[in-house]
Every structure is written in structure tokens, then in C-alpha cells.
Enzyme design. Structure first.
Site, PDB file in Angstrom:
ATOM      1  N   LYS A 205       0.849  -1.243   0.046  1.00 27.77           N
ATOM      2  CA  LYS A 205      -0.059   0.032  -0.172  1.00 27.77           C
ATOM      3  C   LYS A 205       0.972   1.159   0.166  1.00 27.77           C
ATOM      4  CE  LYS A 205      -2.929   3.113   2.577  1.00 27.77           C
ATOM      5  NZ  LYS A 205      -1.769   4.092   2.103  1.00 27.77           N
ATOM      6  N   GLU A 288       9.834   3.191  10.889  1.00 30.93           N
ATOM      7  CA  GLU A 288      10.547   4.271  10.847  1.00 30.93           C
ATOM      8  C   GLU A 288       9.567   5.406  11.216  1.00 30.93           C
ATOM      9  OE1 GLU A 288      12.019   7.463  10.477  1.00 30.93           O
ATOM     10  OE2 GLU A 288      11.869   6.943   8.518  1.00 30.93           O
ATOM     11  N   CYS A 322      12.964  12.404   7.040  1.00 33.52           N
ATOM     12  CA  CYS A 322      13.094  11.969   8.410  1.00 33.52           C
ATOM     13  C   CYS A 322      14.479  12.403   9.000  1.00 33.52           C
ATOM     14  CB  CYS A 322      12.688  10.729   8.493  1.00 33.52           C
ATOM     15  SG  CYS A 322      13.532   9.213   7.662  1.00 33.52           S
ATOM     16  N   GLU A 417       8.504  17.591  14.919  1.00 34.77           N
ATOM     17  CA  GLU A 417       8.764  17.299  13.674  1.00 34.77           C
ATOM     18  C   GLU A 417       8.047  18.473  12.529  1.00 34.77           C
ATOM     19  OE1 GLU A 417      10.134  13.539  11.084  1.00 34.77           O
ATOM     20  OE2 GLU A 417       8.143  13.600  12.017  1.00 34.77           O
TER      21      GLU A 417
END
Length: 516
Positions: A205, A288, A322, A417
Site C-alpha cells: 500500500k 521508522e 526524516c 517534527e
């Protein structure tokens, strides 16, 4: 150690022939805009009435393509196909599976410019970033194929007199890959190929913002002769099929790259054992989940190197990594110098449609644009805006590279973040405080130390609490096989992609003991 491996070389875009070839690829890819892409379940191409559109983030009205939407009914069918395919695929030898995927890598290599060109349009990737993404996907396939060959015969064990023991690996069963939009080819390919090379079957997906590049992989898998049902392509709304895939009693593993909130949700849901639905195993989760990555600069550092490392780590691919360096913690003795050098370098960066080979392109979507814009407003209240802050979504989702100075280490833009081209500067009085601030977030993915004091580097190796730490360079650009990648704390499960141990996430260890 994996042998006979070297990273795929970058395309040299200073070479005029390469530039011409890439421009031709951009033109060729554009001719396919507006095409419809089906689901692929058990080798069958299924076009649904309900579809979603992938738009060019540089030109938000331009449809790159249309993709069918899967429902839970399609997930059940895909899981059934994956379960059936597993019976024969798991019987292929590790060498046979690895050799097939080496062919996959070779096909992608021949079509590399095409893959990269599509990412320029669908993902808003500048040329160099798109090229790196495609190269990394090739690297993942080849590295994992070679890793599996090395695991093919298991590992040695001790034998007692009259007894022979064999320790070996076997695949687990069907599983789920949920891939991100920021590395739409590399991470998607790596997290699909690894479990498949190990002998498992996969429901892929991809992120809803970048499904078309994933479909390109499916084309190659079919061309290479991958048996039907080994990888099933199921695009759709995460709210409708995401939890359903994770919860499914036949899902043996989930590999996910994305936000902390979603990663934690997947971990929690995957821990539930649905015995009443026939689940007789514990699900493995590989996640992650992002970072708030810090570059610290010591007082004796090379200040030009420091500024260059900060700017490239913060603004490469619009900060949508990231591993992006979104925090710069500078020794107070050199703070002003590093800040000013970083501002001057930032002034040189070009922002615009990446088709034109700009340094920065758009952010991926309206959702991300609004989020980053909100954080810029927060930053104006928490610190001093030194450069950037301008946003423009009139045609695409463009945000200028932005630097904030004089932040409190606990400010929101120092802790949360942002996933955009925003970097926050703070100062510290000594190296101990540099490390203290670097460690003060819930994340622990990457970090960088710019210093010429060896003792401080050794201290950082012990105390800087991240999974990937670099000396005298930026904190992005890990290379498969050279810098196994994954983080501590709430950055994820630290199961290190591109490492000698990564394939073990998708294998069961078995011992057979024979009395002679």
C-alpha cells in the site's frame, strides 16, 4: 558481511548529454499524464469506479494520473492471493529468489531516468534528489538479494557426538508494506523487496500522494517474471484500508515508514492477537517514525563546513526527510559566525518547479503546506526569523528555506517534527550542553557533530543518543550497506534498513536436530 556490492553511482547532471537525456525523459513521462492505474491482486488488474488522483505539487491543477481505490473486500482478496502464492514462492530457493530480484534491479537501472523523471512530477523532487531516490531503490534490491544468498544455508551450530544440528531460516507468510511519499521509490522498493526476497508475499500500500511511482515497480516485477500474488498492489484511503490491513489475522508482518502517530498506532494494533479469527502467531512490526535531527557545532569546528552541513541537511528535498537537520545547536563562541554563514548560503538556493533543475521544489501537498506554514507562524513567536518564511500556493506548494535564530531548546519548533524547509538555531555554553540539548527530544534518528576535538567526538559516540551519527558532515544521505539506517527512542524500531541484519526481520529461525 555482504560481498560484491557497491552503491549505484549518481547521474552527473553537469554532463550535457546526461542533461539532454533527462529532459527527454521528463517529456516522455509527461505524455502518460492522466492514465488510469488499476489494483493488482493475484496478477489480475482490477480497475474500480472509485479512484483518486495524483497531482503535480508544482502545478496543483495538473493530474499526473488516476489510481483505483481498494476496499476491505479487495484486501481480503489480496491476502488470499498472497497466501496462495506463498505456498509456491516460499519453495523457491533463496538463490532463485535473489536472482530474480537482481533482474528486477537491472531492468530498473535501464529505465532509471524514466523513474526519476516521474518523481520530479509526482513527488516534487529536484533532479539530484530524484536520481538519488531511484539509485537507492536499486541499491536496496541488490543488497538484500546478496544478503539473502548469504543466509541461504543458515548459520553453523555445535554438534555433540551422535547428533547433527542445523540452524536455518524460513519465510513467515503474507505481510503488509505501508510506504511513505517522501522516498516514494527507494523506501517503497526496499520495504517491498526485502520480505519478498526472503520468501514472503506482500500487500503493498503506497502513500496516496505518490502511488504512480509504485505502479512503475509493479510493471518491472511483472516484466521480470515475479509469480502472480507475490506482490499485490492495493492503493486506497488509509482510513478505509490501513487499519484493516494491520488488523488482518493473516498479516504476519507490517513494515511502515511515516509519522510517529501512525507508527505508534500500528504498533498498538498489531499487538492484538485475533485467535477467534484464526491468528496463531505474533505479528512483527518494523517502523521508522521520523526525527528531530540535530547538528551540533563545537567552538573549534570548521565553520564553513558547519554552515554547509546545516544548510544542505535542512533544505535538501525541501526538508522532507526524516533525517533532515531541523536543529542547529552552536557553541556560543561561534554562534553568530555559523548563523551568518548559513544565512548567506541559504540566499543562494533556488526555489521553483524542479522540472527546471532547481535546488528546491514544492512541498508534497496542501496538507503539508498548511502544516509547515503554521509552524513558521509559531517560529515567529518563539524566535527571530532571519531568512525565508515566505510561502506561495498560487500554482504549487512552495515554501522558501527558512532559518529561525535564538530559540529556547524546549520551544515547539525545536521539539516537534516539521517536515519542511525550516531550521532552528540555538546556542550552548560548552560541549556538554550541546549534547544535552541534542538529546532533549523524543526522537533519536540522526545527528551530526562538527568538531576538531577528538575527545568530543568520542564523547558524542557514547552520549549522542541517535541511531545514525556523523562526524564533520551533514546528517542526511545514508547509503545502503554503508550506513545502515534506523533510529532510537520514538524514531522507530531501529531495525536498520540496508544492514546485514535487516533480512532477519522477515525470517523465522528454525533448528533441526538429528540423532545419528
Amino acid at each position: 558481511m555482504v560481498v560484491s556490492y557497491s552503491a549505484e553511482p549518481a547521474t552527473d547532471f553537469s554532463n550535457e548529454e546526461n542533461r539532454k537525456a533527462f529532459k527527454a525523459a521528463l517529456e516522455q513521462v509527461k505524455k502518460d499524464f492522466g492514465s488510469k492505474r488499476p489494483l493488482i491482486i493475484g496478477g489480475e488488474h482490477i480497475e474500480t469506479e472509485d479512484q483518486f488522483t495524483s497531482y503535480n505539487p508544482s502545478n496543483k491543477k495538473e493530474a499526473v494520473g488516476h489510481v483505483s481505490k481498494a476496499t476491505p473486500r479487495h484486501i481480503d482478496a489480496a491476502m488470499q492471493a498472497a497466501e496462495e502464492a506463498f505456498e509456491s514462492w516460499s519453495e523457491w530457493t533463496p538463490h532463485q529468489r535473489a536472482e530474480l530480484f537482481m533482474r528486477v534491479a537491472a531492468i530498473i537501472r535501464r529505465r532509471k531516468l524514466e523513474f526519476s523523471a516521474l518523481m520530479v512530477y509526482e513527488g516534487g523532487k529536484p533532479w539530484v534528489e530524484a536520481d538519488g531516490d531511484t539509485n537507492e531503490g536499486i541499491d536496496f534490491i541488490e543488497y538484500y538479494a546478496r544478503s539473502m544468498m548469504e543466509l541461504a544455508d543458515g548459520k553453523p551450530t555445535l554438534d555433540r557426538e551422535g547428533e547433527h544440528n542445523h540452524y536455518f531460516y524460513q519465510p513467515m507468510g503474507p505481510g503488509v508494506t505501508i510506504s511513505p511519499w517522501n522516498f516514494p521509490f527507494a523506501i517503497m522498493t526496499g520495504t517491498t523487496a526485502a520480505p519478498a526476497i526472503a520468501g514472503n508475499t506482500v500487500l503493498l500500500k503506497p502513500a496516496e500522494d505518490t502511488p504512480l511511482i509504485s505502479y512503475k515497480l509493479m510493471e518491472v516485477l511483472e516484466e521480470a517474471g515475479l509469480p502472480k500474488g507475490v506482490v499485490n498492489f492495493v492503493t486506497g484511503d488509509p482510513a478505509e484500508i490501513g487499519d484493516y490491513m494491520v488488523d488482518h489475522p493473516k498479516t504476519h508482518f507490517i513494515t511502515f515508514t511515516g509519522s510517529k502517530a501512525t507508527g505508534l498506532r500500528i504498533n498498538e494494533r498489531a499487538s492484538v492477537v485475533r485467535e477467534d479469527q484464526g491468528q496463531t502467531f505474533l505479528k512483527r512490526v518494523v517502523t521508522e517514525m521520523g526525527g528531530k535531527d540535530t547538528i551540533i557545532v563545537d567552538k573549534d569546528a570548521d565553520l564553513d563546513l558547519a554552515a554547509d552541513s546545516i544548510v544542505s541537511s535542512a533544505f535538501g528535498f525541501q526538508g522532507q526527510k526524516c533525517s533532515a537537520g531541523s536543529r542547529a545547536i552552536i557553541h556560543e563562541d561561534v554562534y553568530d559566525q555559523v548563523l551568518n554563514k548559513s544565512i548567506e548560503l541559504t540566499k543562494e538556493l533556488s526555489v521553483g518547479d524542479p522540472v527546471n533543475d532547481t535546488y528546491m521544489g514544492p512541498v508534497i501537498s496542501k496538507k503539508q503546506f498548511d502544516k509547515i506554514k503554521e509552524y513558521i507562524d509559531i517560529g515567529k513567536e518563539e524566535g527571530e526569523l532571519k531568512i525565508g518564511g515566505e510561502t506561495d500556493d498560487s500554482t504549487g506548494y512552495f515554501i522558501n528555506p527558512t532559518i529561525f535564530a535564538d530559540l529556547d531548546p524546549k520551544a515547539r519548533i525545536m521539539q516537534e517534527e516539521i517536515f519542511g524547509p525550516v531550521v532552528a538555531f540555538a546556542k550552548a555554553k560548552d560541549f556538554d550542553e550541546l549534547l544535552e540539548i541534542a538529546n532533549n527530544t523524543v526522537y533519536g534518528l540522526t545527528g551530526s557533530v562538527i568538531t576538531n576535538t577528538r575527545e568530543h567526538w568520542h564523547l558524542a559516540c557514547r552520549k549522542f543518543n541517535v541511531g545514525n551519527l556523523y562526524l564533520n558532515r551533514g546528517c542526511t544521505a545514508a547509503v545502503v550497506g554503508y550506513h545502515p539506517f534506523g533510529g532510537f527512542k520514538l524514531s522507530g524500531t531501529d531495525q536498520k534498513t540496508g544492514s546485514p541484519d535487516y533480512m532477519l526481520n522477515f525470517l523465522e529461525q528454525k533448528v533441526v536436530s538429528e540423532m545419528l
